[in-house]
Design a protein around this motif. Sequence first.
Motif, PDB file in Angstrom:
ATOM      1  N   GLU A 116      21.118  34.147  27.316  1.00  0.00           N
ATOM      2  CA  GLU A 116      22.183  33.151  27.212  1.00  0.00           C
ATOM      3  C   GLU A 116      21.918  31.975  28.149  1.00  0.00           C
ATOM      4  N   VAL A 122      19.218  29.818  26.584  1.00  0.00           N
ATOM      5  CA  VAL A 122      19.756  29.005  25.490  1.00  0.00           C
ATOM      6  C   VAL A 122      20.579  27.845  26.037  1.00  0.00           C
ATOM      7  N   ASP A 123      21.452  28.135  27.006  1.00  0.00           N
ATOM      8  CA  ASP A 123      22.299  27.085  27.584  1.00  0.00           C
ATOM      9  C   ASP A 123      21.459  26.023  28.282  1.00  0.00           C
ATOM     10  N   GLU A 181      20.012  23.772  25.796  1.00  0.00           N
ATOM     11  CA  GLU A 181      21.025  23.095  24.976  1.00  0.00           C
ATOM     12  C   GLU A 181      20.664  23.157  23.486  1.00  0.00           C
ATOM     13  N   LEU A 182      20.281  24.362  23.059  1.00  0.00           N
ATOM     14  CA  LEU A 182      19.912  24.607  21.668  1.00  0.00           C
ATOM     15  C   LEU A 182      20.640  25.843  21.159  1.00  0.00           C
ATOM     16  N   LYS A 183      20.538  26.096  19.876  1.00  0.00           N
ATOM     17  CA  LYS A 183      21.044  27.335  19.309  1.00  0.00           C
ATOM     18  C   LYS A 183      20.009  28.428  19.559  1.00  0.00           C
ATOM     19  N   PRO A 184      20.433  29.686  19.686  1.00  0.00           N
ATOM     20  CA  PRO A 184      19.464  30.762  19.943  1.00  0.00           C
ATOM     21  C   PRO A 184      18.318  30.799  18.940  1.00  0.00           C
ATOM     22  N   GLU A 185      18.640  30.607  17.653  1.00  0.00           N
ATOM     23  CA  GLU A 185      17.606  30.706  16.622  1.00  0.00           C
ATOM     24  C   GLU A 185      16.624  29.539  16.656  1.00  0.00           C
ATOM     25  N   GLU A 186      16.887  28.533  17.483  1.00  0.00           N
ATOM     26  CA  GLU A 186      15.974  27.402  17.607  1.00  0.00           C
ATOM     27  C   GLU A 186      14.937  27.601  18.719  1.00  0.00           C
TER      28      GLU A 186
END
Length: 240
Positions: free
Chosen positions: A175, A178-179, A182-187
């Motif tokens: 997490e 990802v934070d 500044e992207l979505k996890p799947e990116e």
Amino acid sequence: MIRAISLDLWKTLILDHDQDEALRDRIRAQAIREVLGEHSVAVSEDGLYKSLRHIDVLRRDVREMRDWTLTTSSQIGFVLTQASVYPSRDLVDAVRPRYEAAIFELMPALVEPDTPQLLADLAQHYPLSLTSNTGKTPGQVLLKVFDMLNIRKPFTHFIFSDEALFLKPDKGIWELLVDTNELKPEEIVHVGDSYRMDYKGARAAGLQAILFGRQESLPTETLAIASLSELPTTIEEMNR
């Protein structure tokens, strides 16, 4: 669509020879004994060494790999307690610099000799993060190791367990990754050598994952590469 890459450290970018960490623990044990001697505290160096080795045994048991192993201060406190020495803040602070510097006396090697160039090439197309459990060498010291091995500059972000206070495969470290991006996890795709901590850990948190080093007895759908040089083509295929 993959927009960023996360890389594991040990056995993905750098590695030790079989006895390197045990030899570093000898260096740490001697350093602890000498620092305690300066504070008029006498301890057995062999006893210190056994406690240091025991930390690695406990870290291999996921049930034990929690708060007290995350930081070097906690590890030093454990070793001092095992030696029947009260781990005061002053003593821990006195020991920590030499404890953390043991890696400079026995440096790790690059997994692939051309890793600096491979990382530089990747960084031209994707922001790179390093996501690593730190063990007995904290993130801020590892950054100096990266400088010495010429692999620091390509990275945009560094996620170290001793700073995040989460260990892979805990969801919290993913997490934070990802934070930070500044992207979505799947990116984000994470690349690492451990099927449980890197591959399954990242996938469970919603990230994409690639296993570094092809291994036997894994599910057939496991995506794996044998070299960082394979990563650009692999990501292109994933993005189709």
